[in-house]
Design an enzyme around this catalytic site. Structure first.
Site, PDB file in Angstrom:
ATOM      1  CG  ASP A 199      -1.684   1.244   1.442  1.00 54.19           C
ATOM      2  OD1 ASP A 199      -1.516   2.186   0.646  1.00 54.19           O
ATOM      3  OD2 ASP A 199      -2.478   1.295   2.408  1.00 54.19           O
ATOM      4  CE  LYS A 225      -3.839   9.141   0.865  1.00 53.93           C
ATOM      5  NZ  LYS A 225      -4.507   9.908   1.925  1.00 53.93           N
TER       6      LYS A 225
HETATM    7  N1  PLP Z   1      -3.618   3.574   2.759  1.00 58.99           N
HETATM    8  C1  PLP Z   1      -2.969   4.524   3.436  1.00 58.99           C
HETATM    9  C2  PLP Z   1      -1.675   4.199   4.124  1.00 58.99           C
HETATM   10  C3  PLP Z   1      -3.502   5.814   3.497  1.00 58.99           C
HETATM   11  O1  PLP Z   1      -2.849   6.763   4.171  1.00 58.99           O
HETATM   12  C4  PLP Z   1      -4.722   6.090   2.827  1.00 58.99           C
HETATM   13  C5  PLP Z   1      -5.322   7.419   2.911  1.00 58.99           C
HETATM   14  O2  PLP Z   1      -5.051   8.199   3.795  1.00 58.99           O
HETATM   15  C6  PLP Z   1      -5.333   5.062   2.110  1.00 58.99           C
HETATM   16  C7  PLP Z   1      -4.748   3.817   2.107  1.00 58.99           C
HETATM   17  C8  PLP Z   1      -6.609   5.286   1.372  1.00 58.99           C
HETATM   18  O3  PLP Z   1      -6.421   6.184   0.323  1.00 58.99           O
HETATM   19  P1  PLP Z   1      -7.646   6.742  -0.523  1.00 58.99           P
HETATM   20  O4  PLP Z   1      -8.621   7.295   0.466  1.00 58.99           O
HETATM   21  O5  PLP Z   1      -7.049   7.776  -1.406  1.00 58.99           O
HETATM   22  O6  PLP Z   1      -8.214   5.581  -1.276  1.00 58.99           O
END
Ligand code: PLP
Length: 405
Positions: A199, A225
């Site tokens: 991830d 992000k």
């Molecule tokens: N994984 C991590 C480590 C994150 O920090 C985030 C969002 O803050 C996500 C997954 C989920 O990302 P998204 O909401 O853009 O799908």
């Protein structure tokens, strides 16, 4: 690297005043602000060459399809994936992980199999696996973390068995900033032939990512992000798995032919891209990647390290402030608590002072509970932040403390 004053001019929102104050934006782990070139790239699609992608024989459709596929190539190159076919467009990290959890689960998981995650994970890298485990009768195993917020490698090694079918782990903790040694994690899993999903939602913002060097089989991240538009996400997948996995959504563009008797799926990456995508967003994301590369990823990481050191020193010098998460390898995310003051109260007062931080469990409730907390205050910094803004935060925290004591 470009001068910081010039960099900040690239971001219209950083010039804005709210309530007579210029906003200090320290919520970059949640989402980043957008440079003008990204805003203009999206605007330009709608103004000058808007049409659906891959659908028409007309000139506008050709233009937009070409720009969209160019963005795919930029993303491939940015993460050093070997093939464009391995870059799948989704709506975000969450969608990318869900796609793998569904599709990998359908193809490879049987009752009694195990999936390994860690105690550092965001809910988006927990819940899709729980759903998959429930569907397939599999079990979730969790790598524990130390009080400093680092995964315990010896425990991880013990969890790896012939029952393990996938390891899904974050590259960087969104709540604490811990950098996970993903290359090592991947190599250990690969010794047993176990594929690994990383991830990269936070990692991609701060670290130079080279998929081939990490060696992982899946890598996921969100465009918003990394200074790109919201609603854009990437799923990198190793071709051999993507070829074998069934599509997770059905519809337009993911097919070669459809009859009521039989549908033939499209080639990669389109097999996993049903329906009209956020094409202006991906074209904007391609522009964001150009922007990052113009600044230089190494320079960005170095600047963020300096900001992290400065902020750590400033905040740890304040009485009653305790920094949560002291991993040896960290990105510019600082989580902290203030003794005797609820994080929501502190966050609200900081907001009144024009400082945007995040409070709560940061969608990582199991981690925050493991640390014996209800929540933290999180200041997540990126390259466009400044030392003066960190001073403003430190002063704001002192004001909060003075209000309560
Ligand atoms: N994984 C991590 C480590 C994150 O920090 C985030 C969002 O803050 C996500 C997954 C989920 O990302 P998204 O909401 O853009 O799908």
């Amino acid at each position: 690297m470009k001068d910081i004053i010039e960099i900040r001019k690239d971001f219209p929102l950083l010039q804005k005043e709210i309530g007579g104050r210029r906003i200090v934006y320290f919520d970059n782990a949640a989402t980043t602000q957008k440079p003008i070139c990204v805003i203009e790239a999206v605007d330009e699609v709608y103004r000058s060459y808007n049409a659906n992608v891959h659908r028409g024989v007309h000139v506008l459709s050709d233009m937009v399809s070409e720009a969209y596929e160019n963005a795919r190539e930029k993303i491939r190159d940015f993460i050093n994936a070997s093939k464009k076919e391995e870059i799948i467009f989704t709506s975000g990290t969450t969608a990318s992980i869900n796609a793998v959890a569904f599709s990998f689960g359908e193809r490879y998981i049987k009752p009694g199999d195990e999936i390994i995650i860690s105690n550092l994970e965001h809910h988006s890298n927990i819940v899709p696996w729980q759903m998959m485990c429930e569907r397939k009768g599999a079990r979730l195993k969790v790598i524990p973390v130390t009080d400093r917020g680092e995964i315990i490698m010896e425990k991880y090694v013990k969890l790896l068995t012939e029952k393990t079918k996938l390891v899904a782990i974050t590259q960087v903790s969104n709540a604490l900033g811990t950098i996970v040694p993903v290359k090592e994690v991947t190599a250990l899993a690969h010794q047993l032939g176990i594929p690994v999903l990383i991830d990269g939602a936070q990692g991609i913002q701060h670290c130079q990512v080279d998929i081939q060097e990490i060696g992982c089989d899946f890598y996921t991240f969100s465009g918003h992000k990394i200074y790109g538009p919201a609603g854009t996400g990437i799923l990198y997948g190793r071709e051999k798995y993507l070829e074998e996995m069934p599509p997770w959504h059905g519809g337009g563009d993911m097919i070669k032919s459809v009859s009521f008797e039989k549908t033939v799926y499209n080639d990669l990456p389109f097999k996993f891209e049903a329906g009209t995508p956020n094409y202006p967003g991906f074209i904007g994301l391609g522009r964001a990647i150009d922007y990052i590369r113009e600044l230089g990823m190494e320079d960005i990481s170095n600047r963020e390290k300096r900001l992290l050191d400065y902020a750590t020193e400033k905040l740890s010098g304040i009485d009653r402030v305790k920094i949560i998460g002291n991993a040896a390898e960290k990105v510019s995310v600082i989580s902290f608590v203030i003794e005797g003051i609820h994080q929501y109260d502190a966050g609200m007062i900081l907001d009144k002072l024009g400082i945007a931080v995040r409070t709560g469990n940061h969608c990582a409730q199991p981690l925050i509970e493991r640390l014996g907390l209800e929540g933290t205050i999180r200041a997540s910094l990126c390259f466009y932040n400044t030392e003066e803004e960190i001073d403003t935060l430190a002063e704001g925290i002192r004001k909060v403390i003075r209000m309560f004591y």
